[in-house]
Design an enzyme around this catalytic site. Structure first.
Site, PDB file in Angstrom:
ATOM      1  N   LEU A  46       0.849  -1.186   0.000  1.00  0.00           N
ATOM      2  CA  LEU A  46       0.000   0.000   0.000  1.00  0.00           C
ATOM      3  C   LEU A  46       0.888   1.240   0.000  1.00  0.00           C
ATOM      4  O   LEU A  46       1.945   1.252   0.642  1.00  0.00           O
ATOM      5  CB  LEU A  46      -0.876   0.027   1.260  1.00  0.00           C
ATOM      6  CG  LEU A  46      -2.280  -0.566   1.204  1.00  0.00           C
ATOM      7  CD1 LEU A  46      -2.935  -0.451   2.570  1.00  0.00           C
ATOM      8  CD2 LEU A  46      -3.139   0.120   0.158  1.00  0.00           C
ATOM      9  N   ASP A  47       0.467   2.303  -0.703  1.00  0.00           N
ATOM     10  CA  ASP A  47       1.209   3.561  -0.673  1.00  0.00           C
ATOM     11  C   ASP A  47       1.329   4.062   0.764  1.00  0.00           C
ATOM     12  O   ASP A  47       0.447   3.809   1.595  1.00  0.00           O
ATOM     13  CB  ASP A  47       0.484   4.623  -1.501  1.00  0.00           C
ATOM     14  CG  ASP A  47       0.493   4.312  -2.992  1.00  0.00           C
ATOM     15  OD1 ASP A  47       1.340   3.510  -3.425  1.00  0.00           O
ATOM     16  OD2 ASP A  47      -0.356   4.875  -3.714  1.00  0.00           O
ATOM     17  N   PRO A  48       2.410   4.801   1.066  1.00  0.00           N
ATOM     18  CA  PRO A  48       2.590   5.313   2.443  1.00  0.00           C
ATOM     19  C   PRO A  48       1.401   6.120   2.963  1.00  0.00           C
ATOM     20  O   PRO A  48       1.034   5.987   4.131  1.00  0.00           O
ATOM     21  CB  PRO A  48       3.845   6.182   2.320  1.00  0.00           C
ATOM     22  CG  PRO A  48       4.632   5.524   1.233  1.00  0.00           C
ATOM     23  CD  PRO A  48       3.605   5.068   0.233  1.00  0.00           C
ATOM     24  N   ALA A  50      -1.660   5.765   2.154  1.00  0.00           N
ATOM     25  CA  ALA A  50      -2.885   4.970   2.108  1.00  0.00           C
ATOM     26  C   ALA A  50      -3.167   4.286   3.432  1.00  0.00           C
ATOM     27  O   ALA A  50      -2.257   3.895   4.167  1.00  0.00           O
ATOM     28  CB  ALA A  50      -2.794   3.929   0.994  1.00  0.00           C
ATOM     29  N   ARG A 181      -3.179   5.846  -8.094  1.00  0.00           N
ATOM     30  CA  ARG A 181      -2.613   7.161  -8.426  1.00  0.00           C
ATOM     31  C   ARG A 181      -2.620   7.393  -9.930  1.00  0.00           C
ATOM     32  O   ARG A 181      -2.882   8.507 -10.393  1.00  0.00           O
ATOM     33  CB  ARG A 181      -1.197   7.273  -7.860  1.00  0.00           C
ATOM     34  CG  ARG A 181      -1.156   7.459  -6.343  1.00  0.00           C
ATOM     35  CD  ARG A 181       0.276   7.521  -5.838  1.00  0.00           C
ATOM     36  NE  ARG A 181       0.942   6.224  -5.906  1.00  0.00           N
ATOM     37  CZ  ARG A 181       2.254   6.054  -6.066  1.00  0.00           C
ATOM     38  NH1 ARG A 181       3.038   7.114  -6.220  1.00  0.00           N
ATOM     39  NH2 ARG A 181       2.787   4.845  -6.073  1.00  0.00           N
TER      40      ARG A 181
END
Length: 312
Positions: A46-48, A50, A181
């Site tokens: 997961l993106d930071p 998120a 994104r």
């Protein structure tokens, strides 16, 4: 002699509701430390920024991580129109602006092109490797990173809210490898402006959903209460889409020793047909004995061969 791992040999899955203040690797390390686990891995980065579902595998469950990562996923995000960032989310620097703000009707029309199999270019700041280095490391060093477009599957992309002219809320159902994104960036371009994600939350990964999830604070309390294993889901939890075959104890023992099991008797025909009908192109299946997982297996003619033995 192999060095003995430190920690408790736990086996199973824990579903973390990741906070938006750390990376997936940091979150996994924190959970592993709290659980005092011998071995751990996670089922999909997961993106930071998120939050949401981060499945964490312990022990023998790490052998099933790929099946979690390959599972269907759902997300909710907010897109900010009028500003593009170098990371395609709020963590980056603004690199372009636009006065254009799309109407709901324009957004709905544009969403029609983001259904089924589509191509997208991953964000410059992503974990994809370029000549052996992570794209985000190259981007941070100021290098222009050329990432190839990839095909991803979008099963649903829905406008769910419009707080104001600058923002729109969406829910997405998709296959593996899809970057939210990139979706937000490309949708903004499709409606004649620029944009980036301000809020991102993963709602599910395969069979794992928010109903199974715990926060770090909840995990800390359960650990303090002395019952951390009460949070673990079965090792085979992400294997629900695989066909299962029941084995005798003798057959299971053969698999555990890396040997193939032949299905040549008349009584085996039903088992063999079940595997052929459900295993799909890669021939994968789950072998069980008395309800317990024994191994991930591959169908090879009239034999099943162990791909990953589960030592439980």
């Amino acid at each position: 002699m192999a060095r003995k791992r430190k920690g408790v040999p736990r086996h199973g899955w824990l579903v973390l509701d990741k906070p938006g203040t750390m990376t997936s690797t940091q979150a996994m390390a924190k959970v592993r430390w709290l659980m005092k686990a011998e071995k751990a891995g996670h089922g999909g980065t997961l993106d930071p920024i998120a939050t949401g579902i981060l499945p964490i595998a312990f022990g023998e469950a790490t052998k099933t991580v790929q099946y979690a990562m390959d599972g269907h996923k759902t997300y909710r995000f907010v897109c900010r129109f009028g500003e593009a960032t170098d990371t395609d989310d709020r963590a980056g620097q603004v690199i372009a602006t636009s006065p254009v703000r799309p109407t709901d009707a324009q957004i709905e029309k544009a969403l029609e092109a983001f259904q089924g199999l589509i191509t997208q270019v991953p964000p410059q700041y992503s974990a994809i490797k370029v000549d052996g280095e992570r794209a985000y490391d190259l981007a941070r060093e100021g290098e222009a990173v050329e990432l190839a477009a990839r095909t991803v599957r979008i099963d649903g992309f829905h406008l769910t809210g419009r707080p104001d002219a600058d923002h729109a809320e969406f829910e997405v159902e998709c296959g593996k490898g899809t970057y939210m994104r990139s979706l937000a960036r490309d949708l903004a371009r499709a409606v004649g402006t620029v944009g980036h994600i301000t809020v991102l939350r993963r709602l599910s990964v395969g069979p794992f959903s928010l109903k199974d999830a715990v926060t770090l604070e909840q995990l800390e309390q359960v650990v303090a209460d002395g019952v951390p294993d009460s949070l673990l889901l079965p090792v085979a939890a992400p294997l629900d889409r695989l066909p299962a075959i029941d084995l005798t104890s003798v057959e299971a023992e053969r698999l555990r020793h890396g040997q193939a099991v032949s299905l040549l008797r008349r009584a085996d025909l039903t088992r063999l047909e079940t595997l052929r009908d459900g295993a799909g192109g890669d021939g994968a299946a789950l072998a069980l004995c008395e309800g317990l997982p024994v191994a991930l297996v591959r169908l090879d003619g009239a034999e099943i061969r162990p791909a990953r033995v589960l030592n439980l």
